[in-house]
Design an enzyme around this catalytic site. Sequence first.
Site, PDB file in Angstrom:
ATOM      1  N   GLY A 194       0.841  -1.206   0.000  1.00 55.51           N
ATOM      2  CA  GLY A 194       0.000   0.000   0.000  1.00 55.51           C
ATOM      3  C   GLY A 194       0.871   1.249   0.000  1.00 55.51           C
ATOM      4  O   GLY A 194       1.847   1.318   0.741  1.00 55.51           O
ATOM      5  N   ARG A 253       0.770  -4.971  -4.812  1.00 58.34           N
ATOM      6  CA  ARG A 253       0.849  -6.106  -3.894  1.00 58.34           C
ATOM      7  C   ARG A 253       1.143  -7.313  -4.787  1.00 58.34           C
ATOM      8  O   ARG A 253       0.447  -7.530  -5.784  1.00 58.34           O
ATOM      9  CB  ARG A 253      -0.471  -6.281  -3.155  1.00 58.34           C
ATOM     10  CG  ARG A 253      -0.856  -5.037  -2.334  1.00 58.34           C
ATOM     11  CD  ARG A 253      -1.892  -5.375  -1.285  1.00 58.34           C
ATOM     12  NE  ARG A 253      -2.461  -4.190  -0.667  1.00 58.34           N
ATOM     13  CZ  ARG A 253      -1.903  -3.505   0.315  1.00 58.34           C
ATOM     14  NH1 ARG A 253      -0.737  -3.883   0.803  1.00 58.34           N
ATOM     15  NH2 ARG A 253      -2.519  -2.458   0.833  1.00 58.34           N
ATOM     16  N   ASP A 304       4.717  -4.545   5.791  1.00 62.03           N
ATOM     17  CA  ASP A 304       5.173  -5.864   6.235  1.00 62.03           C
ATOM     18  C   ASP A 304       5.481  -6.824   5.087  1.00 62.03           C
ATOM     19  O   ASP A 304       6.489  -7.529   5.109  1.00 62.03           O
ATOM     20  CB  ASP A 304       4.210  -6.483   7.254  1.00 62.03           C
ATOM     21  CG  ASP A 304       2.761  -6.448   6.792  1.00 62.03           C
ATOM     22  OD1 ASP A 304       2.506  -5.944   5.678  1.00 62.03           O
ATOM     23  OD2 ASP A 304       1.898  -6.938   7.533  1.00 62.03           O
ATOM     24  N   THR A 328       4.361   2.778   5.580  1.00 61.47           N
ATOM     25  CA  THR A 328       2.954   2.372   5.637  1.00 61.47           C
ATOM     26  C   THR A 328       2.212   3.292   6.590  1.00 61.47           C
ATOM     27  O   THR A 328       2.717   3.604   7.679  1.00 61.47           O
ATOM     28  CB  THR A 328       2.779   0.911   6.098  1.00 61.47           C
ATOM     29  OG1 THR A 328       1.384   0.701   6.394  1.00 61.47           O
ATOM     30  CG2 THR A 328       3.570   0.561   7.344  1.00 61.47           C
ATOM     31  N   ASP A 359      -0.148   2.435   8.302  1.00 61.10           N
ATOM     32  CA  ASP A 359      -0.598   1.644   9.465  1.00 61.10           C
ATOM     33  C   ASP A 359       0.345   1.769  10.661  1.00 61.10           C
ATOM     34  O   ASP A 359      -0.052   1.493  11.790  1.00 61.10           O
ATOM     35  CB  ASP A 359      -0.705   0.160   9.090  1.00 61.10           C
ATOM     36  CG  ASP A 359      -1.670  -0.083   7.937  1.00 61.10           C
ATOM     37  OD1 ASP A 359      -2.511   0.792   7.686  1.00 61.10           O
ATOM     38  OD2 ASP A 359      -1.569  -1.142   7.293  1.00 61.10           O
ATOM     39  N   ASP A 386       2.743  -0.128  11.503  1.00 62.45           N
ATOM     40  CA  ASP A 386       2.769  -1.419  12.215  1.00 62.45           C
ATOM     41  C   ASP A 386       4.029  -2.245  11.957  1.00 62.45           C
ATOM     42  O   ASP A 386       4.009  -3.471  12.049  1.00 62.45           O
ATOM     43  CB  ASP A 386       1.528  -2.246  11.816  1.00 62.45           C
ATOM     44  CG  ASP A 386       1.487  -2.542  10.319  1.00 62.45           C
ATOM     45  OD1 ASP A 386       2.296  -1.968   9.566  1.00 62.45           O
ATOM     46  OD2 ASP A 386       0.643  -3.355   9.906  1.00 62.45           O
ATOM     47  N   LYS A 393     -23.688  17.090  26.840  1.00 64.12           N
ATOM     48  CA  LYS A 393     -22.774  16.905  25.708  1.00 64.12           C
ATOM     49  C   LYS A 393     -23.578  16.769  24.409  1.00 64.12           C
ATOM     50  O   LYS A 393     -24.586  16.074  24.379  1.00 64.12           O
ATOM     51  CB  LYS A 393     -21.967  15.624  25.950  1.00 64.12           C
ATOM     52  CG  LYS A 393     -20.550  15.706  25.491  1.00 64.12           C
ATOM     53  CD  LYS A 393     -19.824  14.449  25.917  1.00 64.12           C
ATOM     54  CE  LYS A 393     -18.367  14.604  26.098  1.00 64.12           C
ATOM     55  NZ  LYS A 393     -17.453  15.096  25.285  1.00 64.12           N
ATOM     56  N   GLU A 451     -10.252  -0.312  11.888  1.00 60.88           N
ATOM     57  CA  GLU A 451     -10.878  -1.293  10.980  1.00 60.88           C
ATOM     58  C   GLU A 451     -10.594  -2.739  11.382  1.00 60.88           C
ATOM     59  O   GLU A 451     -11.360  -3.637  11.043  1.00 60.88           O
ATOM     60  CB  GLU A 451     -10.422  -1.058   9.536  1.00 60.88           C
ATOM     61  CG  GLU A 451      -8.946  -1.341   9.301  1.00 60.88           C
ATOM     62  CD  GLU A 451      -8.530  -1.270   7.827  1.00 60.88           C
ATOM     63  OE1 GLU A 451      -9.381  -1.137   6.946  1.00 60.88           O
ATOM     64  OE2 GLU A 451      -7.305  -1.353   7.581  1.00 60.88           O
TER      65      GLU A 451
HETATM   66  O1  F6P Z   1      -1.648  -1.191   4.620  1.00 67.45           O
HETATM   67  C1  F6P Z   1      -2.233   0.011   4.260  1.00 67.45           C
HETATM   68  C2  F6P Z   1      -3.712  -0.150   4.088  1.00 67.45           C
HETATM   69  O2  F6P Z   1      -4.240   1.084   3.673  1.00 67.45           O
HETATM   70  C3  F6P Z   1      -4.466  -0.686   5.287  1.00 67.45           C
HETATM   71  O3  F6P Z   1      -4.707   0.294   6.266  1.00 67.45           O
HETATM   72  C4  F6P Z   1      -5.722  -1.208   4.650  1.00 67.45           C
HETATM   73  O4  F6P Z   1      -6.309  -2.220   5.433  1.00 67.45           O
HETATM   74  C5  F6P Z   1      -5.216  -1.759   3.347  1.00 67.45           C
HETATM   75  O5  F6P Z   1      -3.987  -1.108   3.084  1.00 67.45           O
HETATM   76  C6  F6P Z   1      -6.121  -1.577   2.168  1.00 67.45           C
HETATM   77  O6  F6P Z   1      -5.554  -2.243   1.111  1.00 67.45           O
HETATM   78  P1  F6P Z   1      -5.951  -2.014  -0.413  1.00 67.45           P
HETATM   79  O7  F6P Z   1      -5.525  -0.625  -0.800  1.00 67.45           O
HETATM   80  O8  F6P Z   1      -5.199  -3.059  -1.144  1.00 67.45           O
HETATM   81  O9  F6P Z   1      -7.432  -2.147  -0.481  1.00 67.45           O
END
Ligand code: F6P
Length: 320
Positions: A11, A72, A103, A125, A127, A129, A213, A222
């Site tokens: 991504g 990918r 990753d 990324t 993420d 992560d 509030k 997600e």
């Molecule tokens: O890894 C980055 C990311 O944007 C994630 O946050 C998300 O789950 C995923 O890629 C979405 O993947 P794609 O763009 O292949 O739909």
Amino acid sequence: MKRIAVLTSGGDAPGMNAAIRAVVRKGHYEGMEVYGINYGYAGLVAGDIRKLTRRDVGDKISRGGTFLYSARYPEFATEEGQLKGIEQLKKFGIEGLVVIGGDGSYMGAAALTRHGYPTVALPGTIDNDIPGTDFCIGFDTAINTVLDSVDKIRDTATSHVRTFIIEVMGRNAGDIALWTGVAGGAEQIVIPDIDFNMEEIANTIQKGRERGKKHSIIILAEGVMNGNEFAEELSKFGDYQARVTVLGHVQRGGSPTARDRVLSSVFGARAVDLLKVGRGGLCVGIVDNKIVENDIIETLNTKKHMPDVSLYKLNQEISY
Ligand code: F6P
């Protein structure tokens, strides 16, 4: 090394262009030739490789996405794919490779390392992560993009006395949710690392309403579940006028923040420094505000990315 290459994979993330630029410019500064590989590992295997001049990276530092394109490419997990990739690198006389990605890209870089090919991986990324680094290229831009939406949603949530569930990306990681939850003053942050109790969430919203509030913002990672499922579950405990916003791929685009551009530039230059002296099999990161490099195979085998869950507790104490 005299000839190196760079690719982006998985991504895309804002700042990838700034990292490519740094690799190319620093490489030329050090007297090297730098090649760009299009479409990540897919382009590597296909031999979609070209020489990059200093001018090729002009006007790129401020651009989102990656001008080398990304893909990918699960086929690179196979030995056959990896050997084909190395064959192409050898054909072009490329002695070392910089891989920028998440990753999956790190797995590919580790595989090249196992085959003895000098590779340096940079974490890219949204993420955030990746093990071996506190921050990844693209994360800062993504959280600022999310924050802009959270602030806007809060306006309309207040006007209508509504609860908003904002689903953010992150795959299985909660970093985007944690940082934007705290920065956006969200009443609730829901992430994969911490169990949640829907009844307690409903009670918090109810108590907030009773205190006057006008809005409730729930930032949902997600990796927990999707926003509509969450709203459905919440509705079992009362009518909170819930609306769902799925931010989606908007989080991956846009001009990188200053922080991401600097991080990308520093990472890219460090990768060149390492390859210049023949050091491969490494991943670069930032830990406790210091730029570090670690053995990539050991990092993948022994380290795990941990989101800063202290932010969750902090949020419970200051936003409710
Ligand atoms: O890894 C980055 C990311 O944007 C994630 O946050 C998300 O789950 C995923 O890629 C979405 O993947 P794609 O763009 O292949 O739909």
